[in-house]
Design an enzyme around this catalytic site. Structure first.
Site, PDB file in Angstrom:
ATOM      1  N   GLY A   1      -0.854 -11.980  -4.797  1.00 34.92           N
ATOM      2  CA  GLY A   1      -2.281 -11.727  -5.000  1.00 34.92           C
ATOM      3  C   GLY A   1      -2.672 -10.322  -4.575  1.00 34.92           C
TER       4      GLY A   1
ATOM      5  N   ASP B   1      -4.486 -15.303   7.222  1.00 38.15           N
ATOM      6  CA  ASP B   1      -3.216 -15.873   6.746  1.00 38.15           C
ATOM      7  C   ASP B   1      -2.564 -16.800   7.779  1.00 38.15           C
ATOM      8  OD1 ASP B   1      -3.446 -14.529   4.344  1.00 38.15           O
ATOM      9  OD2 ASP B   1      -2.376 -12.762   5.075  1.00 38.15           O
TER      10      ASP B   1
ATOM     11  N   LYS C   1      -6.084 -19.202  -1.736  1.00 39.60           N
ATOM     12  CA  LYS C   1      -4.870 -18.431  -1.392  1.00 39.60           C
ATOM     13  C   LYS C   1      -3.737 -18.870  -2.332  1.00 39.60           C
ATOM     14  CE  LYS C   1      -6.691 -15.906   1.777  1.00 39.60           C
ATOM     15  NZ  LYS C   1      -6.825 -14.469   1.505  1.00 39.60           N
TER      16      LYS C   1
ATOM     17  N   ARG D   1       0.820  -1.213   0.000  1.00 42.87           N
ATOM     18  CA  ARG D   1       0.000   0.000   0.000  1.00 42.87           C
ATOM     19  C   ARG D   1       0.854   1.263   0.000  1.00 42.87           C
ATOM     20  NH1 ARG D   1      -2.766  -4.239   1.922  1.00 42.87           N
ATOM     21  NH2 ARG D   1      -5.054  -4.209   2.016  1.00 42.87           N
TER      22      ARG D   1
HETATM   23  C1  S3P Z   1      -4.417  -8.980   2.276  1.00 46.99           C
HETATM   24  C2  S3P Z   1      -5.668  -9.464   2.481  1.00 46.99           C
HETATM   25  C3  S3P Z   1      -5.970 -10.891   2.669  1.00 46.99           C
HETATM   26  C4  S3P Z   1      -4.721 -11.703   2.978  1.00 46.99           C
HETATM   27  C5  S3P Z   1      -3.566 -11.321   2.102  1.00 46.99           C
HETATM   28  C6  S3P Z   1      -3.226  -9.861   2.297  1.00 46.99           C
HETATM   29  C7  S3P Z   1      -4.223  -7.543   2.063  1.00 46.99           C
HETATM   30  O1  S3P Z   1      -6.557 -11.390   1.488  1.00 46.99           O
HETATM   31  O2  S3P Z   1      -4.987 -13.084   2.827  1.00 46.99           O
HETATM   32  O3  S3P Z   1      -2.428 -12.098   2.410  1.00 46.99           O
HETATM   33  O4  S3P Z   1      -3.081  -7.056   2.160  1.00 46.99           O
HETATM   34  O5  S3P Z   1      -5.220  -6.857   1.794  1.00 46.99           O
HETATM   35  P1  S3P Z   1      -8.148 -11.281   1.265  1.00 46.99           P
HETATM   36  O6  S3P Z   1      -8.460  -9.848   1.339  1.00 46.99           O
HETATM   37  O7  S3P Z   1      -8.416 -11.797  -0.100  1.00 46.99           O
HETATM   38  O8  S3P Z   1      -8.736 -12.108   2.346  1.00 46.99           O
END
Ligand code: S3P
Length: 443
Positions: A97, A322, A349, A31
């Site tokens: 992701g 996580d 995940k 971010r």
């Molecule tokens: C994250 C949100 C989570 C988490 C990922 C990091 C983030 O995913 O599993 O490792 O930084 O916004 P989800 O929002 O899909 O649950």
């Protein structure tokens, strides 16, 4: 250079001790780079995680015309909310992701077409959860079947603001919509079915965005005024609680251990694991609670504890999403069964974590039952048998979890490929070795 899989092994040994410096928070690092790229002026980031996932984000914002200078701190010069430049090549988000989904939100508000791909794990993960809301706002996508990468996105700076519920309780989806909403004239309103990590909201506010949050009957409602101008602000990234979880659980399980973990992020939407472990009987001390650049942090001490199985309620999932792999390892050594409810998201995940956990724990002699969205681990009441090599499926948290399990086993464990650990926790093996854990390259 292309390297093959790197096997790694963990063997049981003496107590873990010491003060361990855990690297920076991955969520906050992504971010900080993105908001730096969208703001005007210089964003100085201290404690940025230097891991592959965050390097993918840094490379992407550079490809979009922001300047990133690495040194003791990382400095980013941005180009304004809709001022990014068309990238000359495909954006490769690697295994990340969060980087992929948040970046699609950023790209939705830019007046050009960009192409995005990722590694084999990321190309399997669902992108429809962001494609659908961002399409509603006016971005256009061309994607593989099931909304999977590689894809092309054409953004526009005059997006429609979003107004409605999130399709899934996901901080990534929420953040993608908010980042797109920065460019949309008018007010973007998102309602979360369950509260998820709020790093984006906190950082947007710190960068001067007009953003408010309130609890309503329908859930937590976030309102953001679009056509925003962001002013660069310094960001201090706390140590990642999701990474701290690995040495912390190792200390709970290896007899005679005591480890100190300073300045760990304690955002209340990230601390579900600590709550659960305490319910299991873990000796976890939290001291010096304080705030650092808008995020709560604290120093944590963990000591060896006898753990008992518990039921983990579905409502807690967003605050420890996580941490289920490492919780499953703690549960494997506890007295009695631990059931984790409402964990269907683990199937999408970095790997299908429910399947990877069931497969690995069973191989290590731990009885497990798994359903679509639940997992029960029948604890061994002490060290597990072990003695097996576990498949990590390109998933850093599966890799680190089964190494920790090896420390708490009778015959040790190995993992087939430690490569993915570098996506979030470079130096994991070395940090564990400094605490005297028997983790080392195998073969
Ligand atoms: C994250 C949100 C989570 C988490 C990922 C990091 C983030 O995913 O599993 O490792 O930084 O916004 P989800 O929002 O899909 O649950």
């Amino acid at each position: 250079m292309v390297t093959g899989p790197r096997a790694m092994a963990a063997r049981p040994g003496g107590p873990l001790t010491g003060t361990l410096s855990v690297p920076g928070d991955k969520s906050i690092s992504h971010r900080a780079l993105m908001l730096g790229a969208l703001s005007v002026g210089e964003t100085a980031i201290t404690g940025l995680l230097d891991a592959e996932d965050v390097q993918a984000t840094a490379a992407a914002v550079e490809a979009l015309g922001a300047t990133v200078e690495r040194g003791d701190s990382t400095r980013v010069w941005g180009r304004g909310v809709s001022g990014l430049a068309e990238p000359a090549d495909v954006l490769d988000m690697g295994n990340a992701g969060t980087a992929a989904r948040l970046m699609l939100g950023v790209l939705a508000g830019q007046p050009f077409t960009a192409f995005m791909t990722g590694d084999a794990s990321l190309r399997r993960r669902p992108m429809n959860r962001v494609i659908e809301p961002l399409s509603r706002m006016g971005a256009q996508f061309l994607a593989r079947s099931g909304g999977r990468l590689p894809l092309a996105i054409t953004g526009r700076p005059d997006l429609l603001p979003y107004d409605g519920a999130l399709p899934v309780a996901s901080a990534q989806v929420k953040s993608a919509i908010l980042l797109a909403g920065l460019a949309a004239p008018g007010e973007t309103r998102v309602v979360e079915p369950a509260p998820t990590r709020d790093h984006t909201e906190r950082m947007l506010r710190a960068f001067g965005a007009d953003l408010s949050v309130q609890d309503t009957d329908a859930g937590r409602e976030i309102r953001l005024t679009g056509e925003a101008e962001l002013d660069a602000r310094p960001v201090q990234v706390p140590a990642d609680p999701s990474s701290a979880a690995f040495p912390l659980v190792a200390a709970l399980l290896v007899p005679g251990s005591e480890v100190h973990l300073p300045a760990i992020g304690m955002n209340p939407h990230r601390t579900g694991l600590f709550t659960t472990l305490r319910e299991m009987g873990a000796a976890i001390e939290v001291a010096n609670e304080r705030e650092q650049a808008g995020e709560a942090i604290a120093d944590i001490t963990a000591r060896t504890s006898r753990l008992r199985g518990v039921a983990v309620p579905a409502e807690r999932a967003p605050s420890m999403i996580d941490e289920y792999p490492i919780l499953a390892v703690a549960a494997a050594c506890a007295d009695g069964p631990t059931t984790m409810h409402g964990v269907g998201e683990l199937r999408v995940k970095e790997s299908d974590r429910l399947a990877a956990l069931a497969e690995g724990l069973t191989a290590c002699g731990v009885p497990v039952e798994a359903g679509d969205d639940w997992l029960t681990v029948h604890g061994c009441g002490g060290p597990v048998p072990g003695g097996e090599t576990v498949a990590t499926h390109m998933d850093h948290r599966i890799a680190m979890s089964f190494l920790v399990l090896g420390l708490a086993s009778r015959h040790g464990t190995a993992i087939d490929d430690a490569g993915a650990i570098a996506t979030s926790f470079p130096g994991f093996a070395e940090l564990m070795q400094r605490a005297r854990a028997g983790i080392a390259a195998a073969g």
